[in-house]
Design an enzyme around this catalytic site. Structure first.
Site, PDB file in Angstrom:
ATOM      1  CD  GLN A 114      20.109 -36.684  19.124  1.00  0.00           C
ATOM      2  OE1 GLN A 114      19.620 -36.109  18.144  1.00  0.00           O
ATOM      3  NE2 GLN A 114      19.944 -36.260  20.361  1.00  0.00           N
ATOM      4  CE1 TYR A 141      -5.933  -4.233  -7.896  1.00  0.00           C
ATOM      5  CE2 TYR A 141      -5.189  -2.584  -9.451  1.00  0.00           C
ATOM      6  CZ  TYR A 141      -6.015  -2.968  -8.403  1.00  0.00           C
ATOM      7  OH  TYR A 141      -6.911  -2.079  -7.883  1.00  0.00           O
ATOM      8  N   GLY A 170      -2.808   5.205  -5.333  1.00  0.00           N
ATOM      9  CA  GLY A 170      -1.390   5.045  -4.995  1.00  0.00           C
ATOM     10  C   GLY A 170      -0.448   5.373  -6.135  1.00  0.00           C
ATOM     11  CG  ASN A 217       1.025   2.033  -4.294  1.00  0.00           C
ATOM     12  OD1 ASN A 217       0.167   2.056  -3.428  1.00  0.00           O
ATOM     13  ND2 ASN A 217       1.753   3.091  -4.626  1.00  0.00           N
TER      14      ASN A 217
END
Lengths: 252, 543
Positions: free
Chosen positions: B140, B326, B438, B474
């Protein structure tokens, strides 16, 4: 019952100590004396001498509906009175503390009613009605379940169970809730969330290393190695194998 | 441990100095910055003295971390994903990627429209596409476009198992499987994908940062569609365009992460839908180090822990200070490395790699030996225990080592997964503790679901992911599971884990992140040597 509960396998000292702690028939050895107010101060839920705050009216005034379970289960004292649910929480050093978190929860389940235990690695918590909590806390902290150097009553900021000990044998505590003074005694100077106490609480002298090793419920390679307890290792493998096979197909 | 702690690593005692945050240069920097921010904006900001009881972090030693597999030591704060441009780019490079097949489109062009499709037309199409995909116009008039310098990380390449076709297409646009992979891996991959032709599409980082992963397939399909119109001189909007659009957006499109259900509420190409097998394929270490399956496994673990724990669960699903440590337990200080290489030596000696029988006796043997070794290392070296101060960290590391080595021994990911859960049971009984709350559900019920056939429980590890029911909430697990998915395949010399398409797509040196060495890249990010894509310097005031 068709059988007598054995509570824990294994013949090592660690296994036998775990068994004793879990067995409600075993009378815990008292090692120190604490006053009721000492316990209330350390818990930090109310001022000594103040009335228990309530979460609901006494059960006798509660107009509860007729229910067969309510008839079978005798409410604990705090429930009858409508006490709030409050907590104690302990941290156990991995260096030969007398207790370990799961054992605290197992013992809470076998020895006490109306108690909700929660187990993590750096802390173990029980929640129950406030007056029952105070009774239980007193028993825990007066007996062989507690050592003032290797265990701590800690509501928050629990970091320390896995850290090297201080040179004086004390478990690390960021909030320094306890101090070991020149007399060789440990004093609680802050409550379990670290608010300074109006007066310190005498927790007595810590156990010697030899006594800790005799009483401990943690396996360690420099104590009783886990590997050496064939019976416990064998039972773990058995439970694991059976659960796995049953999960595939119960017939297997 | 000697780099981290001054004392003898076997000593069980230390002197606590209660020094506070001033031990750490980064935290001192944070304090200065917090003070300056508060002054400038008139609202308080970072202030370490508001920590519990007015006692700041650093009552114990604040220790640096050495990224495993490297000799780069970093401040822990620099491993938070917000502070690490490499970690951000790792995820950006994944979420801005889709794989789109070309065969369906070519069949439409040839059979429905009678147009010739040749290597020349394909090369021309790719030239148009590499202009269009960053956000430029191809059909275009008077269109406004994106700035090439803001989108210079965006491109499209193709790959195929047909060597003749690959040789005929303009080389700049081809991922050469023969050059990227060792010979036997290349042969496996080419056999798997055959003569099919695929596009590896990477839309601009700036776009996925403004929008989301769900944008990727749509952005890609828009520009693919327009490029077909240009390259094959189609009517812009004739009926056949719909076939091409459908193919690009759906029928021939391979996304990286599946759409998630309402309770997780994320679109496609977000971490929650990214399976363990797919992330194991994205990591490219096994083509660079084909003879070291442990290294490849560890790189997948690191990548998975970073993405799933730090970014997915630590941010998308929660947020704030997050879950960095973690994850870092699995990729710093060479602790997991030590346990896993120990396990690898054990299985090599006793069974042979990939040669152990796949039964419970083997799982029990390897799982027990590796777990007990790890436990004893933590006990013998107190600084290691202090480094992994959280039970969740130790649980992840012990189980990852046990699971990965069992998977490598048996050549089976689910056998490895089974050993993960055995490790958790043994750990719990040894120390009377495990991880956070958990872990009780996931790791004590997990054993029953490893070989289950029931729909909410069973699946091969390669096809499990963060949204597998018991895994969804967890931290400390998903990265390990990803490593276990990869481990048996790396050990067996397989060229891929779950998808040959993904394996090839990410075998590309033009990506901003080097997927052959994720841990090294994370370390480079931590020491501020990694240059990410999508920088906005061009369009913001100069400082």
């Amino acid at each position: 019952m068709a059988y007598k509960a054995q509570y824990y396998p294994g013949k090592t000292s660690v296994a036998q100590n775990r068994k004793k702690m879990m067995d409600p028939a075993y009378k815990l050895e008292k090692l120190r004396s604490l006053s009721d107010d000492d316990v209330v101060l350390m818990l930090g839920h109310r001022a000594p001498g103040s009335a228990y705050k309530t979460a609901h009216p006494p059960l006798t005034e509660a107009n509860e509906p007729d229910d067969p379970v309510r008839k079978i289960v005798e409410p604990i004292a705090g429930a009858k009175a409508g006490d709030r649910i409050r907590y104690n929480q302990y941290t156990d050093s991995m260096y030969f503390a007398p207790m370990v978190p799961y054992l605290r929860s197992w013992a809470a389940a076998t020895r006490y009613r109306g108690v909700d235990p929660g187990t993590l690695s750096g802390r173990q918590i029980i929640e129950t009605r406030e007056r029952d909590l105070e009774r239980i806390t007193k028993e825990i902290m007066e007996t062989e379940m507690f050592d003032p150097a290797r265990e701590g009553i800690r509501g928050c900021t629990v970091h320390g169970h896995s850290l090297r000990l201080n040179e004086n044998g004390m478990m690390f505590d960021m909030l320094q809730r306890v101090v070991l003074d020149k007399s060789g005694k440990v004093f609680q100077v802050k409550d379990q969330v670290g608010d300074p106490l109006d007066r310190k609480v005498d927790l007595g002298k810590p156990m010697s290393e030899a006594e800790l090793k005799k009483r401990t419920t943690i396996y360690r390679v420099d104590g009783v190695a886990f590997r050496s307890d064939d019976e416990v290792v064998g039972w773990v493998q058995r439970v694991f194998t059976l659960r796995t096979k049953c999960g595939f197909s119960p017939k297997v | 441990m000697k780099k981290k702690f001054a004392e003898d690593p076997t000593s069980q005692t230390t002197k606590y100095k209660y020094e506070g945050y001033t031990q750490s240069k980064r935290k001192v920097e944070f304090k200065k910055a917090g003070d300056a921010i508060a002054k400038k904006r008139g609202i308080s900001a970072y202030n370490p003295m508001v920590h519990m009881g007015g006692i700041p972090l650093g009552q114990r030693q604040l220790t640096p971390y050495t990224v495993s597999g490297t000799d780069i030591t970093v401040e822990g704060d620099d491993l938070h994903f917000v502070n690490n441009a490499a970690m951000q780019q790792f995820w950006d490079d994944i979420r801005r990627t889709v794989i789109v097949g070309l065969d369906t489109a070519h069949q439409t062009l040839e059979k429905r429209l009678g147009k010739a499709v040749t290597p020349e037309t394909i090369s021309n199409y790719l030239a148009v596409l590499n202009h269009a995909m960053p956000g430029a116009a191809v059909v275009q008039e008077h269109m406004v476009e994106t700035h090439p310098l803001l989108t210079d990380d965006c491109y499209v390449k193709v790959f195929t198992g047909d060597d003749d076709l690959a040789d005929s297409i303009d080389k700049q646009y081809v991922i050469d499987i023969n050059k990227a992979f060792p010979k036997d891996q290349a042969a496996q991959l080419k056999k798997a994908i055959g003569k099919s032709l695929w596009q590896a599409v990477h839309i601009p980082t700036a776009v996925v940062r403004t929008c989301d992963g769900g944008t990727t397939s749509r952005w890609s399909a828009m520009q693919i569609g327009m490029s077909f119109i240009d390259a094959y001189k189609m009517c812009a909007g004739e009926a056949a365009v719909a076939d091409l659009a459908f193919a690009a957006k759906h029928a021939a499109m391979v996304e990286m992460g599946n759409l998630l259900p309402a309770r997780r509420a994320r679109g496609p190409n977000n971490p929650g839908g990214l399976s363990f097998g797919f992330i194991a394929d994205m990591v490219q270490t096994n083509r660079k180090y084909p003879d070291d399956p442990v290294k490849s496994t560890l790189e997948v673990v690191a990548s998975g822990c970073m993405l799933y724990d730090q970014i997915w669960l630590g941010s998308y699903m929660s947020g704030g200070v997050g879950f960095t440590q973690y994850a870092t337990a699995a990729y710093t200080d060479d602790i997991l490395d030590d346990f896993t290489y120990y396990g690898y030596d054990y299985i090599k000696g006793k069974y042979g790699v990939g040669k152990a029988k796949c039964n419970m006796d083997v799982v029990n043997d390897i799982g027990t030996e590796v777990t007990l070794y790890g436990i004893e290392q933590y006990e013998k070296y107190p600084t290691t225990l202090e480094d992994h101060f959280g039970g969740s960290q130790r649980a992840t590391v012990l189980s990852a080592a046990a699971g990965a080595t069992t998977a490598m021994a048996t050549g089976n990911a689910n056998a490895g997964l089974s050993a993960w859960y055995l490790a958790m049971y043994l750990h719990k009984e040894a120390w009377g503790r495990l991880g956070f709350f958990g872990y009780d559900l996931q790791d004590q019920c997990g054993a029953t679901n490893v070989f289950s056939c029931r729909s909410d429980e069973g699946a091969i590890d390669e096809l499990r992911g963060p949204n597998y029911p018991n895994y969804a909430m967890n931290v400390g697990h998903q990265g390990g599971y990803a490593g276990i998915a990869g481990a048996p395949h790396f050990a067996r010399g397989d060229a891929w884990v779950a998808s040959p398409l993904i394996k090839i797509c990410f075998a590309d040196k033009n990506l901003a992140f080097d997927f052959t060495e994720p841990r090294k890249e994370f370390a480079r990010g931590a020491i501020r040597e990694f240059m990410p894509a999508g920088e906005r310097s061009l369009i913001i005031p100069a400082k």
